[in-house]
Design a protein around this motif. Sequence first.
Motif, PDB file in Angstrom:
ATOM      1  N   GLY A  64     -34.496  72.153  82.397  1.00 10.78           N
ATOM      2  CA  GLY A  64     -35.225  70.907  82.235  1.00 10.78           C
ATOM      3  C   GLY A  64     -34.719  69.789  83.109  1.00 10.78           C
ATOM      4  O   GLY A  64     -34.850  68.636  82.770  1.00 10.78           O
ATOM      5  N   GLY A  65     -34.132  70.108  84.263  1.00  7.96           N
ATOM      6  CA  GLY A  65     -33.671  69.079  85.179  1.00  7.96           C
ATOM      7  C   GLY A  65     -32.274  68.602  84.896  1.00  7.96           C
ATOM      8  O   GLY A  65     -31.747  67.779  85.622  1.00  7.96           O
ATOM      9  N   GLY A 115     -36.965  65.439  93.620  1.00 10.24           N
ATOM     10  CA  GLY A 115     -36.552  64.789  94.860  1.00 10.24           C
ATOM     11  C   GLY A 115     -35.053  64.696  95.027  1.00 10.24           C
ATOM     12  O   GLY A 115     -34.558  64.377  96.104  1.00 10.24           O
ATOM     13  N   ALA A 116     -34.325  64.988  93.966  1.00  8.19           N
ATOM     14  CA  ALA A 116     -32.857  64.974  93.998  1.00  8.19           C
ATOM     15  C   ALA A 116     -32.359  66.188  93.231  1.00  8.19           C
ATOM     16  O   ALA A 116     -31.981  66.091  92.067  1.00  8.19           O
ATOM     17  CB  ALA A 116     -32.304  63.685  93.392  1.00  8.19           C
ATOM     18  N   GLY A 117     -32.415  67.340  93.886  1.00  5.30           N
ATOM     19  CA  GLY A 117     -31.968  68.577  93.263  1.00  5.30           C
ATOM     20  C   GLY A 117     -33.072  69.413  92.662  1.00  5.30           C
ATOM     21  O   GLY A 117     -32.869  70.583  92.348  1.00  5.30           O
ATOM     22  N   ARG A 118     -34.249  68.820  92.485  1.00  3.83           N
ATOM     23  CA  ARG A 118     -35.389  69.543  91.923  1.00  3.83           C
ATOM     24  C   ARG A 118     -36.621  69.311  92.777  1.00  3.83           C
ATOM     25  O   ARG A 118     -36.785  68.232  93.360  1.00  3.83           O
ATOM     26  CB  ARG A 118     -35.710  69.075  90.506  1.00  3.83           C
ATOM     27  CG  ARG A 118     -34.689  69.422  89.443  1.00  3.83           C
ATOM     28  CD  ARG A 118     -35.229  69.063  88.067  1.00  3.83           C
ATOM     29  NE  ARG A 118     -36.398  69.862  87.742  1.00  3.83           N
ATOM     30  CZ  ARG A 118     -37.313  69.515  86.829  1.00  3.83           C
ATOM     31  NH1 ARG A 118     -37.197  68.376  86.180  1.00  3.83           N
ATOM     32  NH2 ARG A 118     -38.333  70.299  86.582  1.00  3.83           N
ATOM     33  N   SER A 119     -37.503  70.300  92.821  1.00  3.83           N
ATOM     34  CA  SER A 119     -38.802  70.095  93.447  1.00  3.83           C
ATOM     35  C   SER A 119     -39.716  69.392  92.448  1.00  3.83           C
ATOM     36  O   SER A 119     -39.330  69.139  91.307  1.00  3.83           O
ATOM     37  CB  SER A 119     -39.400  71.444  93.867  1.00  3.83           C
ATOM     38  OG  SER A 119     -39.550  72.281  92.726  1.00  3.83           O
ATOM     39  N   THR A 209     -34.495  71.380  97.094  1.00  2.00           N
ATOM     40  CA  THR A 209     -35.342  70.270  96.641  1.00  2.00           C
ATOM     41  C   THR A 209     -36.699  70.303  97.329  1.00  2.00           C
ATOM     42  O   THR A 209     -37.734  70.151  96.675  1.00  2.00           O
ATOM     43  CB  THR A 209     -34.652  68.929  96.932  1.00  2.00           C
ATOM     44  OG1 THR A 209     -33.386  68.901  96.262  1.00  2.00           O
ATOM     45  CG2 THR A 209     -35.506  67.765  96.460  1.00  2.00           C
ATOM     46  N   GLY A 210     -36.710  70.457  98.636  1.00  3.50           N
ATOM     47  CA  GLY A 210     -37.947  70.503  99.412  1.00  3.50           C
ATOM     48  C   GLY A 210     -38.335  69.147  99.970  1.00  3.50           C
ATOM     49  O   GLY A 210     -38.285  68.133  99.259  1.00  3.50           O
ATOM     50  N   VAL A 215     -39.751  63.133 100.021  1.00  4.00           N
ATOM     51  CA  VAL A 215     -40.601  62.039 100.477  1.00  4.00           C
ATOM     52  C   VAL A 215     -41.121  61.230  99.284  1.00  4.00           C
ATOM     53  O   VAL A 215     -41.122  59.991  99.293  1.00  4.00           O
ATOM     54  CB  VAL A 215     -41.779  62.586 101.315  1.00  4.00           C
ATOM     55  CG1 VAL A 215     -42.803  61.492 101.596  1.00  4.00           C
ATOM     56  CG2 VAL A 215     -41.262  63.161 102.638  1.00  4.00           C
ATOM     57  N   ARG A 216     -41.557  61.947  98.248  1.00  4.17           N
ATOM     58  CA  ARG A 216     -42.106  61.243  97.069  1.00  4.17           C
ATOM     59  C   ARG A 216     -41.039  60.400  96.378  1.00  4.17           C
ATOM     60  O   ARG A 216     -41.304  59.277  95.942  1.00  4.17           O
ATOM     61  CB  ARG A 216     -42.703  62.259  96.102  1.00  4.17           C
ATOM     62  CG  ARG A 216     -43.934  62.980  96.639  1.00  4.17           C
ATOM     63  CD  ARG A 216     -44.434  64.030  95.667  1.00  4.17           C
ATOM     64  NE  ARG A 216     -45.511  64.819  96.232  1.00  4.17           N
ATOM     65  CZ  ARG A 216     -45.492  66.144  96.350  1.00  4.17           C
ATOM     66  NH1 ARG A 216     -44.432  66.826  95.919  1.00  4.17           N
ATOM     67  NH2 ARG A 216     -46.512  66.788  96.868  1.00  4.17           N
TER      68      ARG A 216
END
Length: 291
Positions: A64-65, A115-119, A209-210, A215-216
């Motif tokens: 869950g992040g 955006g910081a470790g997760r897509s 992360t991707g 960017v988002r």
Amino acid sequence: MSTGAFFSCLAAKRPPKPEPTMTTRGRRPVDWVAVVTLPPDVVMMTVILPLLRSFARPPSGARGGVVPHTVGIQVSSLEANGVPTPVWVPGLGLGALSSARVRRLVGGRVVLLPGAGRSGRAGPVAELAARVQAALGPGPVVLVGHSQGCPVVAAVAERDPRVVAVLLLGPSADPRMRRLRVLAGRWLRTAAGEPWRQAPQIAVQWLRTGPPAMVRLWRRTSVDAIDERLRRVGVPVVVVRGSRDALCPHDWAAHLAGSAPQGRLVELPGAGHMTPHTRPDEIAALVRELM
């Protein structure tokens, strides 16, 4: 994707387009003769990073992040004794690996965000802050933010009584960097001054992360008024910057430290932007001071 294309995506209202991947297994082979004639940034994004993709696996225990991470000092023991627990919010594209060297010394846990470790798609800063709050535990906690994670940390600290101190490492939400030319120039100057040995670790985290998620997140945090938030933070706030960090220049860091009622600025001579990785002993000392 070239470096120029990535920064163009930050300014444009669209995610970056996927580009062909060159690998040695299961897809068309790498033409190494052609590779050596490519610009370095193109080689990194189209050859080196895809080859590293196999190493980009979610950290063990990620749910869950939130990545529970306890190294050296048991978090449960700290909380049971009323000692503040360090809670880390990584920077743009980074994950738990970015603070691993410091956490070996002081322990703590990491909260990963889109955006910081997760897509995934990053929501407003208030929504990101709510995710962090849900992972704080009973408290008390020392919140540690790095780079673009700092606006989220400030949003939590201004409203959550479990936060007893804040450490901001290289906060990079300087409004002047909303201009593409300024952002690209500062990023390149900072990257040139960082030790190249950390490039593979950073690349693996960016892959996990991707670029679209990065960017988002940038679009959410770069427009946040972190200085206004810090004016409402009533606990000690330490702003840390490396003297070679162009993403967090001295005047911006001093402004943020001055915005917090109990703020102060610490500068690390010769350091760049990735201080959790390159200066773990000094960052750990500051965390212990706040604990």
